[in-house]
Each structure stands twice: as structure tokens, then as C-alpha cells.
Design an enzyme around this catalytic site. Structure first.
Site: not given
Ligand SMILES: *Cc1c(COP(=O)(O)O)cnc(C)c1O
Length: 343
Positions: A86, A88-90, A92
Site C-alpha cells: 500500500g 503507507q507500506s511498512n 516497502a
């Protein structure tokens, strides 16, 4: 202990020790009791495993999985870590950090609209030098086709991408949480404590798969409850069984049945993935004010709201030793300022 279990334990211990793994996470993470938060809900034996403190570019659960996935990328002589998530991917963000640490380039697909500015994790992705493409939301089959095409085109250009599926939720990635159960069982021994129930958020399901496999091996009296923040119970049931099976193959274990070991709840998602819920927000505020611990609206807030509700309705008993896995996600709160108000 029965002979079969003892044999599987030995086999798994040996295999885990031998799998290539690179250091990324600060381990062991703290195990803390939450008396003040617990007392708000009549829970007298509530603990938290601080995997928000794994250290990798502000921490979170993905650091444990990446220790195995990045080692594999090194073994395969890859040059670019490619993953998705997403906006706000942690996952990533931590993949971008791991890429820096081990000399890879990093390419990210973030599924959703490009926001204004660089909120939350997006700032960190950028600081960590990742190249980012924003992709429209699409169904699983379309996404997989796009991924395959992209990897093909990269390889044709002589690049060496290493693809990490969403959330690092693969058999190999889940080894991070099998190893975490070993770490936890050592901490529990030192505290002379037994945990009956572990509660975690479910995103890709990789964390829960590792926890269930790990508990079945090393803490067979402990059950794992997974709180979905996105998909249905049915989806996760199948997906987690698949990842566990992949994990068994990584460990060289024969397949056994886990159908009775999966407790999955999808009633705390709210409208959809990434959209805060009032109950999640309440859990965030109560935890901050009672313990000084921060959780986030996308994952851990909803998971904590689930824990509290399962305690209210009796699935979790008041005096039962319960462990909440703080899977991280705190940098995302900077993309959700609007939820909070000055006193
Ligand atoms: C990715 C993530 C999860 C979910 O973990 P999975 O292994 O993908 O199920 C939970 N919490 C946070 C903060 C995460 O970033």
C-alpha cells in the site's frame, strides 16, 4: 512430549540454524507487561512483544522476514529488490532500508493514488533512495500478470531483480516468525511465564503462518489469534495454510494438519484496508495514554481493537496470559494527523 514432536523440533532447529540469514533486526525485542492498559479491560495478564523495536529504519515485523529474504537475494546474486504494498507500506519502507544496508537498488510499487507531499512511510522510502511507481488498485490476477511482465522485461534488459511478494509473506519470509517463537520461548523461560494466547494483525498472513508453525513446534500449548486488517477469514485460512506448507518445505518437515490451529477474525477490518475504524482509534488512544506505547490505524490499532473485543466477548479469558505482537507501523501515523486533535 511425544516422539514425533521431538523429532520435528530437532529437524526444524537444525534447519533454521543452517538457513542463510543476514542481520537486520535488533534482537531479541523487549517483552513487556501492560498492567495499566490491561486493567482498563479487566485483563490481568497482558503482555506485548515489541517488534516495533526491531530497529530497521524505525522497525516493525518485516525486519525479521527480510533477514531471510535478503540473504536469499544475496545468494542469487540479485541487484534490485522489487516489492509492493500500500502507499503507507511498512514492508516497502523496510525493504528499502535493507536494500541500502546490503548494496541493492530498490524498486517499489505502491498500490494507490500518489498523495500530496511525502506523508509517513513515503518520506522514508524516498530518503532511503527507493524508486517508486504508484499503481492503480487491481485484482490479484491482474496484479500478478503485471508483476510477471515487469520481471520479464527487467531480465530482458539484463537486470537482476529479486521479487519479494507483498509483505514478504512467503514460506522463507515466515521463518522470521518461527525464529521469533524460539526467541520468545527463551524469554518466557527466563520470566517463568507461560503464554496461552498470541494475538497478531494479519496483512499478508506471513507473520501468522510463522507464528503458527513456530508454536506447533516449540510452544504447542499456545494458540495464535489473527486479526485481519484487509481480507476475509476464508481467504486467510487458505493462504496461511499455503505459507505454512511452504515453511515446512523450507525446514524439511513432512506436512501435518493445521486446520485446528488457525483462529482468524475478519470482523475488525471496518470499511477496508487502510481506513481507520473508531474502535481502532480508541485502542490507539488508550494504549498511548495508559502505557506510552504507540500503535497505528492500519494494522496494530485494528488488531488491538480485536484483542479487546475478543476479551469482552469471552474468547480471551480475563486472567489468561495473552501476548500482543506489536508488529510496528508507527511511521504511518504521520499520514493520519487528521485523526488527532490538540488538547
Ligand atoms: C505488514 C504488517 C503486518 C502484517 O504482517 P503480515 O505478515 O503481512 O501478515 C502487521 N502490522 C504491521 C505494522 C505491518 O507492517
Amino acid at each position: 512430549m511425544n516422539e514425533l514432536l521431538a523429532h520435528r523440533q530437532q529437524q526444524a532447529q537444525k534447519a533454521l540454524f543452517e538457513i542463510h540469514r543476514v542481520p537486520l533486526a535488533h534482537l531479541p525485542t523487549p517483552l513487556e507487561k501492560m498492567d495499566r492498559f490491561g486493567s482498563l479491560y479487566g485483563l490481568s495478564n497482558l503482555w506485548i512483544k515489541r517488534d516495533d523495536c526491531t530497529g530497521l529504519a524505525m522497525g516493525g515485523n518485516k525486519a525479521r522476514k527480510l533477514e531471510f529474504l535478503v540473504a536469499d537475494a544475496l545468494d542469487k546474486k540479485a541487484e534490485v529488490l522489487f516489492t509492493l504494498g500500500g502507499v503507507q507500506s511498512n514492508h516497502a519502507r523496510m525493504t528499502a532500508a535493507a536494500a541500502c544496508r546490503y548494496g541493492f537498488d530498490c524498486h517499489l510499487w505502491l498500490l494507490g493514488d500518489k498523495p500530496n507531499g511525502l506523508p509517513g512511510n513515503l518520506l522514508l522510502d524516498t530518503m532511503l533512495g527507493a524508486s517508486v511507481d504508484f499503481m492503480p488498485n487491481m485484482n490479484d490476477a491482474e496484479l500478478q500478470k503485471n508483476i510477471d511482465d515487469y520481471l520479464d522485461s527487467q531480465r530482458k534488459q539484463g537486470k537482476k531483480p529479486y521479487y519479494i511478494p507483498i509483505g514478504g509473506g512467503t514460506g522463507l519470509g515466515s521463518m522470521g516468525y518461527v525464529a521469533m517463537i524460539q526467541e520468545l520461548s527463551q524469554q518466557l523461560k527466563e520470566k517463568n511465564l507461560e503464554i496461552k494466547t498470541i494475538v497478531t494483525a494479519l496483512g499478508s498472513g506471513g507473520t501468522m503462518a510463522g507464528l503458527v508453525l513456530g508454536c506447533k513446534l516449540f510452544m504447542p500449548q499456545t494458540r495464535v489469534l489473527g486479526i485481519s486488517v484487509s481480507r476475509t477469514t476464508g481467504y486467510f485460512h487458505n493462504r496461511i495454510l499455503e505459507v505454512i506448507r511452504e515453511g515446512e518445505i523450507v525446514l524439511g518437515l513432512d506436512p501435518i494438519d493445521y486446520a485446528d490451529d488457525l483462529f482468524i477474525y475478519d470482523q475488525y477490518v471496518g470499511e477496508c484496508y487502510g481506513k481507520p475504524t473508531p474502535e481502532g482509534l480508541e485502542a490507539i488512544n488508550k494504549l498511548a495514554l495508559s502505557e506510552g506505547i504507540l500503535i497505528d490505524p492500519v494494522y496494530t490499532g485494528k488488531a488491538m481493537a480485536g484483542l479487546v473485543d475478543l476479551a469482552r466477548e469471552g474468547t480471551i479469558a480475563a486472567d489468561e496470559p495473552v501476548l500482543f505482537i506489536h508488529t510496528g507501523g508507527v511511521p504511518a501515523i504521520f499520514a493520519f494527523e487528521d485523526l488527532f486533535h490538540l488538547k
